[in-house]
Design a protein around this motif. Structure first.
Motif, mmCIF file in Angstrom:
data_model
loop_
_atom_site.group_PDB
_atom_site.id
_atom_site.type_symbol
_atom_site.label_atom_id
_atom_site.label_comp_id
_atom_site.label_asym_id
_atom_site.label_seq_id
_atom_site.Cartn_x
_atom_site.Cartn_y
_atom_site.Cartn_z
ATOM 1 N N ALA A 90 85.669 -2.668 5.595
ATOM 2 C CA ALA A 90 85.139 -3.785 4.817
ATOM 3 C C ALA A 90 85.291 -3.565 3.324
ATOM 4 C CB ALA A 90 83.668 -4.006 5.168
ATOM 5 N N GLU A 91 85.176 -2.334 2.893
ATOM 6 C CA GLU A 91 85.301 -2.035 1.466
ATOM 7 C C GLU A 91 86.709 -2.291 0.949
ATOM 8 O OE1 GLU A 91 83.821 1.953 1.484
ATOM 9 O OE2 GLU A 91 81.773 1.329 0.959
ATOM 10 N N GLN A 92 87.653 -2.494 1.860
ATOM 11 C CA GLN A 92 89.036 -2.777 1.477
ATOM 12 C C GLN A 92 89.369 -4.262 1.536
ATOM 13 O OE1 GLN A 92 91.847 -0.105 3.634
ATOM 14 N NE2 GLN A 92 90.027 0.852 4.489
ATOM 15 N N SER A 93 88.405 -5.100 1.924
ATOM 16 C CA SER A 93 88.734 -6.493 2.208
ATOM 17 C C SER A 93 87.652 -7.458 1.747
ATOM 18 C CB SER A 93 88.952 -6.674 3.714
ATOM 19 O OG SER A 93 89.111 -8.029 4.035
ATOM 20 N N SER A 94 88.053 -8.447 0.969
ATOM 21 C CA SER A 94 87.112 -9.497 0.559
ATOM 22 C C SER A 94 86.768 -10.418 1.721
ATOM 23 C CB SER A 94 87.704 -10.305 -0.596
ATOM 24 O OG SER A 94 88.925 -10.921 -0.201
ATOM 25 N N ALA A 95 87.514 -10.326 2.824
ATOM 26 C CA ALA A 95 87.178 -11.118 4.001
ATOM 27 C C ALA A 95 85.919 -10.596 4.687
ATOM 28 C CB ALA A 95 88.342 -11.102 4.997
ATOM 29 N N LEU A 96 85.550 -9.350 4.387
ATOM 30 C CA LEU A 96 84.385 -8.735 5.020
ATOM 31 C C LEU A 96 83.297 -8.357 4.034
ATOM 32 C CD1 LEU A 96 86.286 -6.453 7.545
ATOM 33 C CD2 LEU A 96 84.771 -8.348 8.140
ATOM 34 N N MET A 97 83.643 -8.279 2.773
ATOM 35 C CA MET A 97 82.679 -7.909 1.743
ATOM 36 C C MET A 97 82.821 -8.835 0.540
ATOM 37 S SD MET A 97 80.505 -5.404 2.057
ATOM 38 C CE MET A 97 80.168 -4.004 3.131
ATOM 39 N N PRO A 98 81.708 -9.377 0.042
ATOM 40 C CA PRO A 98 81.768 -10.176 -1.180
ATOM 41 C C PRO A 98 82.194 -9.310 -2.366
ATOM 42 C CG PRO A 98 79.668 -10.458 -0.035
ATOM 43 C CD PRO A 98 80.356 -9.293 0.599
ATOM 44 N N THR A 99 82.717 -9.953 -3.392
ATOM 45 C CA THR A 99 83.115 -9.211 -4.586
ATOM 46 C C THR A 99 81.931 -8.929 -5.502
ATOM 47 O OG1 THR A 99 83.703 -11.296 -5.663
ATOM 48 C CG2 THR A 99 85.472 -10.106 -4.534
ATOM 49 N N ARG A 106 73.847 -6.391 -0.145
ATOM 50 C CA ARG A 106 73.130 -7.098 0.912
ATOM 51 C C ARG A 106 73.908 -7.048 2.229
ATOM 52 N NH1 ARG A 106 67.943 -8.360 0.721
ATOM 53 N NH2 ARG A 106 68.328 -10.188 2.029
ATOM 54 N N ALA A 107 75.205 -7.190 2.160
ATOM 55 C CA ALA A 107 76.024 -7.112 3.374
ATOM 56 C C ALA A 107 75.895 -5.736 4.013
ATOM 57 C CB ALA A 107 77.482 -7.425 3.050
ATOM 58 N N VAL A 108 75.902 -4.696 3.195
ATOM 59 C CA VAL A 108 75.734 -3.345 3.718
ATOM 60 C C VAL A 108 74.363 -3.201 4.377
ATOM 61 C CG1 VAL A 108 75.555 -0.915 3.089
ATOM 62 C CG2 VAL A 108 77.355 -2.321 2.083
ATOM 63 N N TRP A 110 72.747 -5.394 5.955
ATOM 64 C CA TRP A 110 72.765 -6.016 7.276
ATOM 65 C C TRP A 110 73.542 -5.188 8.296
ATOM 66 C CZ3 TRP A 110 69.351 -9.026 9.106
ATOM 67 C CH2 TRP A 110 68.648 -9.893 8.274
ATOM 68 N N ILE A 111 74.541 -4.451 7.843
ATOM 69 C CA ILE A 111 75.210 -3.522 8.758
ATOM 70 C C ILE A 111 74.195 -2.510 9.289
ATOM 71 C CG2 ILE A 111 76.900 -1.651 8.934
ATOM 72 C CD1 ILE A 111 78.617 -3.124 6.901
ATOM 73 N N PHE A 112 73.416 -1.946 8.378
ATOM 74 C CA PHE A 112 72.417 -0.952 8.780
ATOM 75 C C PHE A 112 71.304 -1.591 9.600
ATOM 76 C CE2 PHE A 112 74.563 1.498 5.565
ATOM 77 C CZ PHE A 112 74.435 2.806 6.007
ATOM 78 N N ALA A 113 70.921 -2.825 9.268
ATOM 79 C CA ALA A 113 69.879 -3.502 10.035
ATOM 80 C C ALA A 113 70.316 -3.722 11.474
ATOM 81 C CB ALA A 113 69.535 -4.839 9.382
ATOM 82 N N ALA A 114 71.575 -4.111 11.654
ATOM 83 C CA ALA A 114 72.082 -4.324 13.012
ATOM 84 C C ALA A 114 72.002 -3.035 13.816
ATOM 85 C CB ALA A 114 73.513 -4.849 12.954
ATOM 86 N N LEU A 115 72.402 -1.940 13.203
ATOM 87 C CA LEU A 115 72.474 -0.665 13.916
ATOM 88 C C LEU A 115 71.121 0.016 14.076
ATOM 89 C CD1 LEU A 115 75.698 0.796 12.265
ATOM 90 C CD2 LEU A 115 75.484 -0.258 14.518
ATOM 91 N N ASN A 116 70.262 -0.107 13.075
ATOM 92 C CA ASN A 116 69.022 0.672 13.063
ATOM 93 C C ASN A 116 67.775 -0.109 13.467
ATOM 94 O OD1 ASN A 116 70.445 2.905 12.182
ATOM 95 N ND2 ASN A 116 70.049 2.500 10.018
ATOM 96 N N SER A 117 67.770 -1.425 13.235
ATOM 97 C CA SER A 117 66.588 -2.224 13.560
ATOM 98 C C SER A 117 66.748 -3.024 14.846
ATOM 99 C CB SER A 117 66.261 -3.191 12.406
ATOM 100 O OG SER A 117 65.846 -2.479 11.258
ATOM 101 N N VAL A 118 67.918 -3.578 15.061
ATOM 102 C CA VAL A 118 68.109 -4.482 16.195
ATOM 103 C C VAL A 118 68.712 -3.786 17.410
ATOM 104 C CG1 VAL A 118 69.168 -6.656 16.935
ATOM 105 C CG2 VAL A 118 68.370 -6.407 14.577
ATOM 106 N N GLU A 119 69.687 -2.911 17.199
ATOM 107 C CA GLU A 119 70.376 -2.320 18.340
ATOM 108 C C GLU A 119 69.534 -1.360 19.175
ATOM 109 O OE1 GLU A 119 74.843 -1.057 19.383
ATOM 110 O OE2 GLU A 119 74.027 -0.034 17.616
ATOM 111 N N PRO A 120 68.662 -0.516 18.596
ATOM 112 C CA PRO A 120 67.952 0.461 19.436
ATOM 113 C C PRO A 120 67.165 -0.141 20.609
ATOM 114 C CG PRO A 120 67.836 1.138 17.157
ATOM 115 C CD PRO A 120 68.448 -0.230 17.152
#
Length: 228
Positions: A90-99, A106-108, A110-120
């Motif tokens: 994502a850090e290489q692409s504006s399609a996955l990360m805002p400039t 904030r996008a980062v 949500w990555i952590f929220a998905a893995l640490n808050s929702v997935e367990p």
């Protein structure tokens, strides 16, 4: 996408898994990120014997998939853990990360929220339903785990509201969250909240997701054991 393994990053994936796991193995996250970013990649298919070798454990200490490895000519960077790999892509692409820096942060989040808050709690439920459904302890534990999942989904739905995505445009945070929600596909828990069901469906309808899913499933179809 597939091409010469010597010239592009490679992603490890399983040669085959049982039907209940097809479409949710975590290399799907990396494949999807590569497709969204428009980056070519190759796949290296592995089986159980490969997972225990010293060579593979040097790349993935726990013997899991995926491993992401860049060409030797570009330094040969090797990463494990799907979240770390998706973040790197994502850090290489504006399609996955805002400039905008704040929006990227904030996008980062949500990555952590998905893995640490929702997935367990979702993973706990999947372990019960898919591997231990007949065990006495699982039957006793399941109602509590379902309630934990429902609470996380309610929190997520409250935040999402009538947004199409978690934060403005689609980001790697949405990519990760949609793949986490897919782990509930053996239940009706996401469908209980129409806004979350629609959110997941929007993610799954993206052309890049469809390409990534087709690539994963094609590998399984080509390596199915006799009678599977």
């Amino acid at each position: 996408m597939s091409t010469s393994l010597a010239s592009v990053p490679t992603v490890t994936a399983f040669q085959w898994v049982p039907p209940f796991a097809q479409g949710v193995v975590r290399d799907l996250r990396v494949r999807w990120a590569m497709e969204e970013a428009g980056l070519p990649y190759g796949q290296r298919l592995i089986g159980p014997p490969d997972q225990t070798t010293a060579d593979y454990r040097r790349l993935q200490p726990f013997g899991q998939v995926p491993v992401y490895q860049e060409p030797a000519a570009e330094g040969g960077l090797a990463l494990f853990e799907s979240g770390a790999i998706v973040l790197h892509i994502a850090e290489q692409s504006s399609a996955l990360m805002p400039t905008d820096p704040a929006a990227r942060a904030r996008a980062v989040s949500w990555i952590f929220a998905a893995l640490n808050s929702v997935e367990p709690p979702i993973s706990n439920l999947a372990e019960i339903d898919l591997f231990n459904a007949d065990a006495a302890w699982a039957k006793e534990r399941r109602p509590e785990v379902v309630e934990q999942v429902r609470k996380k989904l309610a929190n997520l739905a409250d935040w999402l509201g009538d947004r199409e995505h978690l934060e403005g445009p689609f980001t790697a945070g949405d990519l990760m969250m949609v793949t986490v929600l897919r782990n509930l596909r053996h239940t009706e828990l996401v469908a209980e909240t129409p806004s979350l069901k629609a959110y997941q469906q929007r993610g799954e309808a993206r052309p890049a997701f469809q390409k990534a899913l087709a690539a994963q499933l094609a590998a399984f179809e080509g390596n199915a054991p006799p009678g599977a």
